[in-house]
Scaffold this motif. Structure first.
Motif, PDB file in Angstrom:
ATOM      1  N   ALA A  29       0.837  -1.203   0.000  1.00 13.94           N
ATOM      2  CA  ALA A  29       0.000   0.000   0.000  1.00 13.94           C
ATOM      3  C   ALA A  29       0.875   1.259   0.000  1.00 13.94           C
ATOM      4  N   PRO A  30       0.327   2.384  -0.487  1.00  9.04           N
ATOM      5  CA  PRO A  30       1.087   3.641  -0.475  1.00  9.04           C
ATOM      6  C   PRO A  30       1.529   4.011   0.939  1.00  9.04           C
ATOM      7  N   MET A  31       2.697   4.619   1.038  1.00 10.48           N
ATOM      8  CA  MET A  31       3.245   5.004   2.338  1.00 10.48           C
ATOM      9  C   MET A  31       3.428   6.511   2.397  1.00 10.48           C
ATOM     10  N   ALA A  32       3.256   7.059   3.599  1.00 13.45           N
ATOM     11  CA  ALA A  32       3.434   8.496   3.838  1.00 13.45           C
ATOM     12  C   ALA A  32       2.640   9.312   2.803  1.00 13.45           C
ATOM     13  N   ASP A  33       3.317  10.230   2.089  1.00 12.58           N
ATOM     14  CA  ASP A  33       2.623  11.106   1.137  1.00 12.58           C
ATOM     15  C   ASP A  33       2.311  10.427  -0.190  1.00 12.58           C
ATOM     16  N   GLU A  34       2.723   9.177  -0.358  1.00  7.08           N
ATOM     17  CA  GLU A  34       2.398   8.468  -1.601  1.00  7.08           C
ATOM     18  C   GLU A  34       0.888   8.424  -1.827  1.00  7.08           C
ATOM     19  N   GLY A  35       0.121   8.277  -0.755  1.00  8.90           N
ATOM     20  CA  GLY A  35      -1.330   8.199  -0.891  1.00  8.90           C
ATOM     21  C   GLY A  35      -1.917   9.455  -1.497  1.00  8.90           C
ATOM     22  N   ILE A  36      -1.381  10.616  -1.104  1.00 10.59           N
ATOM     23  CA  ILE A  36      -1.860  11.893  -1.649  1.00 10.59           C
ATOM     24  C   ILE A  36      -1.526  11.981  -3.136  1.00 10.59           C
ATOM     25  N   HIS A  37      -0.278  11.642  -3.476  1.00  3.78           N
ATOM     26  CA  HIS A  37       0.148  11.746  -4.879  1.00  3.78           C
ATOM     27  C   HIS A  37      -0.597  10.747  -5.764  1.00  3.78           C
ATOM     28  N   LEU A  38      -0.781   9.522  -5.273  1.00  5.34           N
ATOM     29  CA  LEU A  38      -1.486   8.520  -6.074  1.00  5.34           C
ATOM     30  C   LEU A  38      -2.945   8.924  -6.276  1.00  5.34           C
ATOM     31  N   HIS A  43      -7.063  10.693  -9.887  1.00  4.57           N
ATOM     32  CA  HIS A  43      -8.132  11.677 -10.071  1.00  4.57           C
ATOM     33  C   HIS A  43      -8.011  12.345 -11.436  1.00  4.57           C
ATOM     34  N   PHE A  44      -6.809  12.785 -11.789  1.00  3.73           N
ATOM     35  CA  PHE A  44      -6.592  13.392 -13.104  1.00  3.73           C
ATOM     36  C   PHE A  44      -6.813  12.363 -14.209  1.00  3.73           C
ATOM     37  N   HIS A  45      -6.374  11.144 -13.978  1.00  2.00           N
ATOM     38  CA  HIS A  45      -6.539  10.072 -14.958  1.00  2.00           C
ATOM     39  C   HIS A  45      -8.011   9.825 -15.269  1.00  2.00           C
ATOM     40  N   ALA A  46      -8.859   9.985 -14.252  1.00  2.00           N
ATOM     41  CA  ALA A  46     -10.301   9.766 -14.426  1.00  2.00           C
ATOM     42  C   ALA A  46     -11.015  10.982 -15.004  1.00  2.00           C
ATOM     43  N   GLY A  47     -10.266  12.078 -15.237  1.00  2.00           N
ATOM     44  CA  GLY A  47     -10.852  13.265 -15.848  1.00  2.00           C
ATOM     45  C   GLY A  47     -11.341  14.306 -14.870  1.00  2.00           C
ATOM     46  N   HIS A  48     -11.051  14.139 -13.583  1.00  2.00           N
ATOM     47  CA  HIS A  48     -11.451  15.118 -12.576  1.00  2.00           C
ATOM     48  C   HIS A  48     -10.338  16.144 -12.377  1.00  2.00           C
ATOM     49  N   LEU A  49     -10.699  17.402 -12.229  1.00  2.00           N
ATOM     50  CA  LEU A  49      -9.709  18.477 -12.161  1.00  2.00           C
ATOM     51  C   LEU A  49      -9.494  19.014 -10.749  1.00  2.00           C
ATOM     52  N   ASP A  50     -10.355  18.669  -9.798  1.00  2.00           N
ATOM     53  CA  ASP A  50     -10.167  19.196  -8.445  1.00  2.00           C
ATOM     54  C   ASP A  50      -8.952  18.542  -7.797  1.00  2.00           C
ATOM     55  N   MET A  51      -8.399  19.230  -6.771  1.00  2.00           N
ATOM     56  CA  MET A  51      -7.140  18.792  -6.180  1.00  2.00           C
ATOM     57  C   MET A  51      -7.313  18.392  -4.727  1.00  2.00           C
ATOM     58  N   HIS A  52      -6.469  17.467  -4.303  1.00  2.00           N
ATOM     59  CA  HIS A  52      -6.436  17.015  -2.914  1.00  2.00           C
ATOM     60  C   HIS A  52      -6.036  18.194  -2.021  1.00  2.00           C
ATOM     61  N   GLY A  53      -6.736  18.375  -0.913  1.00  2.00           N
ATOM     62  CA  GLY A  53      -6.485  19.521  -0.049  1.00  2.00           C
ATOM     63  C   GLY A  53      -5.118  19.551   0.584  1.00  2.00           C
ATOM     64  N   ALA A  54      -4.453  18.397   0.699  1.00  2.00           N
ATOM     65  CA  ALA A  54      -3.132  18.331   1.324  1.00  2.00           C
ATOM     66  C   ALA A  54      -1.991  18.398   0.320  1.00  2.00           C
ATOM     67  N   LEU A  55      -2.306  18.537  -0.970  1.00  2.55           N
ATOM     68  CA  LEU A  55      -1.260  18.585  -1.997  1.00  2.55           C
ATOM     69  C   LEU A  55      -0.641  19.977  -2.021  1.00  2.55           C
ATOM     70  N   VAL A 220       0.528  25.177  -2.556  1.00  2.43           N
ATOM     71  CA  VAL A 220      -0.798  25.177  -3.189  1.00  2.43           C
ATOM     72  C   VAL A 220      -1.863  24.814  -2.167  1.00  2.43           C
ATOM     73  N   GLY A 221      -1.694  23.676  -1.516  1.00  2.00           N
ATOM     74  CA  GLY A 221      -2.602  23.250  -0.453  1.00  2.00           C
ATOM     75  C   GLY A 221      -1.844  23.129   0.864  1.00  2.00           C
ATOM     76  N   ASP A 222      -2.580  22.847   1.938  1.00  2.06           N
ATOM     77  CA  ASP A 222      -1.945  22.677   3.249  1.00  2.06           C
ATOM     78  C   ASP A 222      -1.099  23.894   3.623  1.00  2.06           C
ATOM     79  N   GLN A 223      -1.612  25.082   3.306  1.00  2.00           N
ATOM     80  CA  GLN A 223      -0.802  26.294   3.452  1.00  2.00           C
ATOM     81  C   GLN A 223      -0.471  26.619   4.902  1.00  2.00           C
TER      82      GLN A 223
END
Length: 403
Positions: A29-38, A43-55, A220-223
């Motif tokens: 499974a993804p570790m640490a920040d890998e989950g956010i990046h994956l 999300h982009f691959h599926a055609g969605h443009l919104d971004m994860h709040g912690a990115l 960008v996020g998590d300011q």
């Protein structure tokens, strides 16, 4: 023919190592920040443009990975990790070219050290932005040394879309290029010609400033966790500790010169006391992300131990002072070394979060530009990097710990 190409075999083994790790990486499974990046890539691959709040990054890396994984229905953890590892092949090639450009010859010992640096190696195989970001910065430097300034600036501007704090390394490029070429800072005519030659790097500054004012900050996020325009001492002192660990054999080999430098330094007692006071009052572990899961995050374990007792904190100071003295003792007659050090400080001082990944670029460049030490020190460094790099990669890729 085989005898004439024999020198290529060690380098081929380095490429083979990257491929073996990439294809035998555990499917975990993804570790640490890998989950956010994956999440963002899928999300982009599926055609969605919104971004994860912690990115916190501009999502250039995530768009790139989403495009590269378009032939599949859903990008898996293993697939994205393997694609990330393929960028390491480009990084290795660029490191070989840079070694030749900076040192005048290829050196398997130094190239091996650059690839296996424990601070960097594990992240070639994880879903993190560092591998692609590092490749672009190294390419930018190599192109600059080849006098292809416009292309270097374009690559540099692209790197801002991966990690926006790369602006520090892009600001460093004209100075580092001039220092590498042996230009004298007092030669005004040559300096002016160099400045005019480096005009394309102004494009990087314009792109960053436009982003900064539109975004309202660097992150960008998590300011809240990455406030802009702040000054913190934590990363400076922790970087000295990492410097000590990574360059310990070279530091020991260089001790006589370091001792001579310190003895010749005026007001050394006063300067050392001033540094101690800055360290005692300025080095804190106040960021919430640096105070969680010390049994898993090695960085947090070290930080929490250092500030757990005033005596432990004081005992750590001589180690950091030794690292700083070693660095300063190498500065005379080495302008490139000075440039890297100055911009390393500028890069880490604004960061509240203490994170060793912020030191990848400067410490890798220091290793690239460092003079050769005694054979035993070079051999010890190589074997240490091979062992520690392998252990860190294995430990992180099997969820045993994370740096």
């Amino acid at each position: 023919m085989s005898a004439r190409l024999g020198w290529l075999y060690p380098y081929a083994l380095l490429y083979l190592f990257i491929l073996i790790v990439a294809f035998y990486f555990p499917d975990i499974a993804p570790m640490a920040d890998e989950g956010i990046h994956l999440y963002q890539i899928q999300h982009f691959h599926a055609g969605h443009l919104d971004m994860h709040g912690a990115l916190t990054n501009i999502p250039g890396y995530h768009w790139l990975m989403a495009l590269l994984t378009m032939p599949v229905e859903t990008p898996s953890v293993v697939l994205v990790r393997r694609i990330n590892a393929f960028f390491a092949l480009g990084t290795l090639t660029t490191l070989m070219v840079l070694t030749y450009q900076v040192r005048g010859r290829l050196c398997i010992t130094r190239v091996t050290q650059l690839l296996f640096m424990p601070l960097v190696l594990p992240f070639y195989f994880l879903i993190y932005t560092d591998a692609v970001s590092l490749l672009l910065i190294l390419l930018c430097l190599s192109l600059g040394l080849s006098n292809r300034m416009l292309l270097a600036a374009v690559i540099g501007t692209l790197s801002l879309g991966i990690r926006q704090n790369n602006i520090v390394w892009l600001a460093m490029m004209p100075f580092l290029l001039y220092a590498t070429e042996g230009g004298a800072w007092t030669d005004r005519r040559r300096l002016l010609r160099h400045v005019l030659r480096c005009w394309p790097f102004g494009l990087c500054a314009v792109a960053f400033l436009a982003f900064y004012f539109i975004n309202g900050g660097v992150a960008v996020g998590d300011q809240w966790a990455h406030p802009p325009l702040a000054i913190h001492c934590g990363n400076f002192f922790f970087m000295l500790l990492v410097y000590l660990v990574l360059f310990l054999p070279a530091i020991v080999s260089h001790l006589p010169k370091t001792r001579a430098f310190v003895l010749a330094l005026p007001h050394k007692g006063l300067l050392l006391t001033l540094l101690l006071m800055i360290y005692l009052f300025g080095f804190t572990n106040s960021h919430p992300y640096n105070q969680v899961y010390p049994e898993y995050f090695l960085r947090n374990m070290v930080l929490m131990t250092m500030v757990s007792s005033v005596w432990i904190k004081v005992l750590c100071f001589p180690l950091m002072a030794l690292a700083l003295c070693d660095f300063l003792a190498r500065c005379p007659g080495r302008p490139a070394w000075v440039v890297i050090g100055v911009f390393a400080v500028l890069a880490v001082v604004p960061a509240w979060l203490i994170e060793q990944r912020y030191y990848m670029v400067p410490l890798l460049l220091m290793l690239l530009y460092r003079d050769e030490e005694a054979p035993w020190a070079e051999a010890a460094t190589t074997w240490f990097y091979l062992f520690a790099g392998a252990v860190c990669t294995y430990g992180m890729t099997t969820h045993r710990f994370f740096m």
